[in-house]
Design an enzyme around this catalytic site. Structure first.
Site, PDB file in Angstrom:
ATOM      1  CG  HIS A  25      -1.971   1.232   1.328  1.00 36.81           C
ATOM      2  ND1 HIS A  25      -3.106   0.922   2.068  1.00 36.81           N
ATOM      3  CD2 HIS A  25      -2.045   2.240   0.716  1.00 36.81           C
ATOM      4  CE1 HIS A  25      -3.718   2.101   1.934  1.00 36.81           C
ATOM      5  NE2 HIS A  25      -3.181   2.836   1.086  1.00 36.81           N
ATOM      6  CG  HIS A  27      -1.446   6.096  -2.558  1.00 34.91           C
ATOM      7  ND1 HIS A  27      -2.832   5.796  -3.237  1.00 34.91           N
ATOM      8  CD2 HIS A  27      -1.795   5.611  -1.256  1.00 34.91           C
ATOM      9  CE1 HIS A  27      -3.417   5.312  -2.554  1.00 34.91           C
ATOM     10  NE2 HIS A  27      -2.931   5.031  -1.258  1.00 34.91           N
ATOM     11  CG  HIS A 205      -7.740   3.236  -0.233  1.00 29.62           C
ATOM     12  ND1 HIS A 205      -7.049   2.557  -1.282  1.00 29.62           N
ATOM     13  CD2 HIS A 205      -6.828   4.033   0.455  1.00 29.62           C
ATOM     14  CE1 HIS A 205      -5.889   3.034  -1.422  1.00 29.62           C
ATOM     15  NE2 HIS A 205      -5.463   3.915  -0.403  1.00 29.62           N
ATOM     16  CD  GLU A 208      -7.690   6.619   4.461  1.00 32.67           C
ATOM     17  OE1 GLU A 208      -8.012   6.493   3.402  1.00 32.67           O
ATOM     18  OE2 GLU A 208      -6.691   7.239   4.801  1.00 32.67           O
ATOM     19  CG  ASP A 286      -1.801   5.545   2.593  1.00 35.76           C
ATOM     20  OD1 ASP A 286      -2.037   5.382   1.603  1.00 35.76           O
ATOM     21  OD2 ASP A 286      -2.294   6.134   3.221  1.00 35.76           O
ATOM     22  CG  ASP A 287      -0.178   9.094   0.300  1.00 36.50           C
ATOM     23  OD1 ASP A 287      -0.008   8.796  -0.762  1.00 36.50           O
ATOM     24  OD2 ASP A 287      -1.116   8.436   0.996  1.00 36.50           O
TER      25      ASP A 287
HETATM   26  N1  HPA Z   1      -6.622   7.168   1.133  1.00 38.66           N
HETATM   27  C1  HPA Z   1      -7.607   7.536  -0.170  1.00 38.66           C
HETATM   28  N2  HPA Z   1      -6.864   7.999  -1.213  1.00 38.66           N
HETATM   29  C2  HPA Z   1      -5.575   8.202  -1.198  1.00 38.66           C
HETATM   30  C3  HPA Z   1      -4.657   7.906  -0.063  1.00 38.66           C
HETATM   31  C4  HPA Z   1      -5.451   7.396   1.039  1.00 38.66           C
HETATM   32  O1  HPA Z   1      -4.942   7.091   2.152  1.00 38.66           O
HETATM   33  N3  HPA Z   1      -3.502   8.192  -0.465  1.00 38.66           N
HETATM   34  C5  HPA Z   1      -3.591   8.664  -1.734  1.00 38.66           C
HETATM   35  N4  HPA Z   1      -4.740   8.618  -2.101  1.00 38.66           N
HETATM   36 ZN    ZN Z   2      -3.663   4.714   0.691  1.00 36.35          ZN
END
Ligand code: HPA
Ligand code: ZN
Length: 349
Positions: A25, A27, A205, A208, A286-287
């Site tokens: 996971h 991006h 996703h 979250e 994630d990011d």
């Molecule tokens: N959630 C949803 N969209 C996203 C995320 C996330 O954590 N990171 C990049 N796009």
């Molecule tokens: Zn994500």
């Protein structure tokens, strides 16, 4: 069952770093560090709404998912050419190699780029070339997962899938990301059915910020193989039982959850409870450029906050390998390496 021996507390962080692991996971646009954003803005003549790197980093104080997404899409606006996509992914792979990532499955958001007039070819060919070089130069097995933006209509997602088909061999699956609440998975059932019919892997996703109902919908309407995040499942006992029974992997991102205020403090995170309950959880970044840490930072900080031990480290790394979309042969090879790594640590104690 592989026997995991205790590891001295002062050696746990070294073990977390050394163990072979998969990242499921990430991006890739979320790995774009401000330094690289400014470099690309300059070479591409793109205006940024920040004076410099420091001002940009100072703006990384998020209150929820949307407050992050607004900046994330602004950052991605500097990506114009094939080389930009290559450079972004390559910078990530160098960090991943340092964290002993043996397998990486990269999310990318083509709509973020094609909407600005960037050709699909530039996006996919740049990322794909970096994936090939990651294998040859860094021994990282890497593949791409094309994500649909859920704040846009399903018709856009269908058109995007169609536009990406000339590069069908360059991605292994599809996902669903962007603003979750108000955009439930079932809105994308036709495009996911089409992706499945094409033999693509499917993930989404869910849970979250959104409710457990979105996780059910991703499982039942989209028939996903993994849930990205999924931390809200804890509020639905029947769902927890379902996840345990089917061993559906959750790609959990602790530092992301902390930065987007899904949990107030890392010590409040439910990853330990999920693990304890028998859910197939994995740790991911994630990011990482926005949330203050790459994969190993996520492991180290989560283990410290939740007081997790070597047994949990083994389980999480094994889950990440088994939950990946790599071949059985690759998984077997990395599981062997994982066991050797743990044996090496227990012998040194
Ligand atoms: N959630 C949803 N969209 C996203 C995320 C996330 O954590 N990171 C990049 N796009
Ligand atoms: Zn994500």
């Amino acid at each position: 069952m592989f026997k995991v021996h205790a590891v001295a507390p002062n050696r746990l962080n070294a073990l977390l770093k050394a163990m072979p692991k998969a990242e499921l996971h990430i991006h890739i646009e979320g790995s774009l560090e401000p330094e690289l954003i400014f470099k690309m803005a300059e070479r591409n003549g793109v205006q940024l709404p920040f004076a410099d790197v420091a001002a940009m980093r100072a703006a990384y104080a998020f209150t929820d998912l949307q407050s992050f997404l607004d900046l994330y899409y602004a950052g991605a606006s500097v990506l114009l050419h094939e080389q930009d996509f290559y450079d972004m992914a390559w910078a990530y792979f160098e960090k991943a190699a340092a964290d002993h990532v043996v397998r990486a499955e990269l999310f990318f958001d083509p709509q973020t780029h094609t909407a600005r007039g960037v050709p699909m070819a530039a996006v996919i060919e740049g990322l794909s070339r970096a994936c090939r070089d990651a294998q040859t130069a860094l021994n990282i097995s890497a593949d791409l997962i094309l994500c649909f933006l859920r704040h846009l209509p399903e018709a856009d997602a269908l058109a995007t899938l169609e536009a990406a088909l000339p590069w069908r061999a360059h991605f292994i699956g599809v996902g669903l990301d962007s603003s979750e609440v108000g955009n439930p998975p079932e809105n994308f059932s036709r495009v996911f059915a089409k992706a499945r019919a094409l033999g693509l892997h499917v993930v989404a996703h869910a849970g979250e910020e959104g409710p457990p109902a979105y996780i059910w919908s991703a499982l039942q309407e989209l028939q996903v193989e993994r849930i990205d995040h999924g931390v809200q499942a804890i509020h639905d006992a029947a769902l927890m039982a379902h996840l345990v029974k089917h061993q559906t992997p959750l790609t959990v991102c602790p530092l992301s959850n902390l930065k987007l205020c899904v949990f107030k403090q890392l010590s409040d995170h439910n990853l330990g409870q999920m693990l304890e309950a028998g859910v197939c959880v994995t740790i991911n970044s994630d990011d990482p450029a926005y949330f203050g840490g790459y994969l190993n930072d996520n492991y180290v900080q989560t283990f410290a906050a939740l007081h997790l031990d070597a047994q949990s480290a083994y389980k999480l790394a094994a889950n990440s390998i088994e939950a990946s979309f790599a071949t059985l042969e690759q998984k077997h090879h990395w599981m062997h390496q994982l066991k050797q790594c743990f044996q090496g640590f227990s012998e040194q104690d």
